[in-house]
Design a protein around this motif. Sequence first.
Motif, PDB file in Angstrom:
ATOM      1  N   ALA A  83       0.659  -1.283   0.057  1.00  0.00           N
ATOM      2  CA  ALA A  83       0.011   0.053  -0.147  1.00  0.00           C
ATOM      3  C   ALA A  83       0.882   1.192   0.024  1.00  0.00           C
ATOM      4  O   ALA A  83       0.537   2.216  -0.631  1.00  0.00           O
ATOM      5  N   PHE A  87       1.077   4.196  -2.853  1.00  0.00           N
ATOM      6  CA  PHE A  87       0.827   5.577  -2.692  1.00  0.00           C
ATOM      7  C   PHE A  87       1.967   6.563  -3.034  1.00  0.00           C
ATOM      8  O   PHE A  87       1.753   7.521  -3.423  1.00  0.00           O
ATOM      9  N   TYR A  90       2.020   7.293  -6.785  1.00  0.00           N
ATOM     10  CA  TYR A  90       1.195   8.216  -7.283  1.00  0.00           C
ATOM     11  C   TYR A  90       1.748   9.649  -6.869  1.00  0.00           C
ATOM     12  O   TYR A  90       1.857  10.608  -7.719  1.00  0.00           O
ATOM     13  N   SER A 137      -2.284  10.018   5.564  1.00  0.00           N
ATOM     14  CA  SER A 137      -2.642   9.043   4.688  1.00  0.00           C
ATOM     15  C   SER A 137      -2.143   7.731   4.608  1.00  0.00           C
ATOM     16  O   SER A 137      -2.840   6.762   4.393  1.00  0.00           O
ATOM     17  N   LEU A 138      -0.818   7.725   5.087  1.00  0.00           N
ATOM     18  CA  LEU A 138      -0.025   6.397   5.284  1.00  0.00           C
ATOM     19  C   LEU A 138      -0.723   5.515   6.294  1.00  0.00           C
ATOM     20  O   LEU A 138      -0.480   4.391   6.478  1.00  0.00           O
ATOM     21  N   ILE A 141      -3.879   3.838   5.428  1.00  0.00           N
ATOM     22  CA  ILE A 141      -3.967   2.735   4.405  1.00  0.00           C
ATOM     23  C   ILE A 141      -3.256   1.537   5.023  1.00  0.00           C
ATOM     24  O   ILE A 141      -3.059   0.582   4.688  1.00  0.00           O
ATOM     25  N   ALA A 149      -8.049   2.378  -0.248  1.00  0.00           N
ATOM     26  CA  ALA A 149      -7.086   3.171  -0.796  1.00  0.00           C
ATOM     27  C   ALA A 149      -7.360   4.308  -1.692  1.00  0.00           C
ATOM     28  O   ALA A 149      -7.106   5.319  -1.974  1.00  0.00           O
ATOM     29  N   TYR A 153      -6.605   8.095  -1.581  1.00  0.00           N
ATOM     30  CA  TYR A 153      -6.132   8.878  -2.914  1.00  0.00           C
ATOM     31  C   TYR A 153      -6.944   9.965  -3.306  1.00  0.00           C
ATOM     32  O   TYR A 153      -6.199  11.377  -3.293  1.00  0.00           O
TER      33      TYR A 153
END
Length: 250
Positions: A83, A87, A90, A137-138, A141, A149, A153
């Motif tokens: 995951a 991320f 991206y 965010s980390l 997820i 996810a 995102y």
Amino acid sequence: MSATGYLIVGGNSTGFSFDEPAFYLKISDFAGDLESARILMAHELYHAVQNIAQARRPKPATYQFENERYAALPAGITRECYAIRAFFDYLLAEGTASYVGDDAMLPAHGVYADRERPRSREGLQHLEQHATLLDMSLAAITGPTPTPADDVYAVGFYSPAPLYALGYTMAKAIAEHDGDTAFGQFIGGPGDAFARRYMVLTDTPGSKLPKLGPRAPVGGSRRVSRVNHPSRLGRSHVSACAKLTPRRAA
């Protein structure tokens, strides 16, 4: 290597690229602002090049997030690293493309430039908060009950796209220190390698670059709360996965 560009006149997005050697630009959004169109075209063309490199990756080194692939992995660090890499992929993709098609190069006036410049400047004024959003965010997820996810995102990469500004800042810092050709070592590779290189630069004495990792940034007189989460955040996330990152061929 070849890529195809399409000029379109409909849809909600001004520019985009799918997982293919092609990109799309809604030319009707520019109304004669051709210099701005050229800059955004550079951004989207770079995505097409990234897609070509992505397609040439060996299968074990595929990090594009896929729900089915994620679900098939064993729980724990393997699933977390999958995951995390997706991320940071991206972040790498949008950060480097935003540097290649740099909003700082927009003309003084133009339909697109006049609309986009304030948004771009606003994003760069809140980098500490964006870095905190990355940590959150980390955490989301990789937590005990991971947030989907796609939902995470959307928070960082859909309008106003705060993680575009952070990714751009990371890419610009690397380019200014290592040269533009440094991007060649990241394209087609895992995004966490991009993050690790940036973290080395933030540790340089005197660096004022926003650091990745949990902290309590201050914006004016307002203190932003520290992120508290049992999952590893920021630097710890990247470090934990480093040993699992396949090395690129020389």
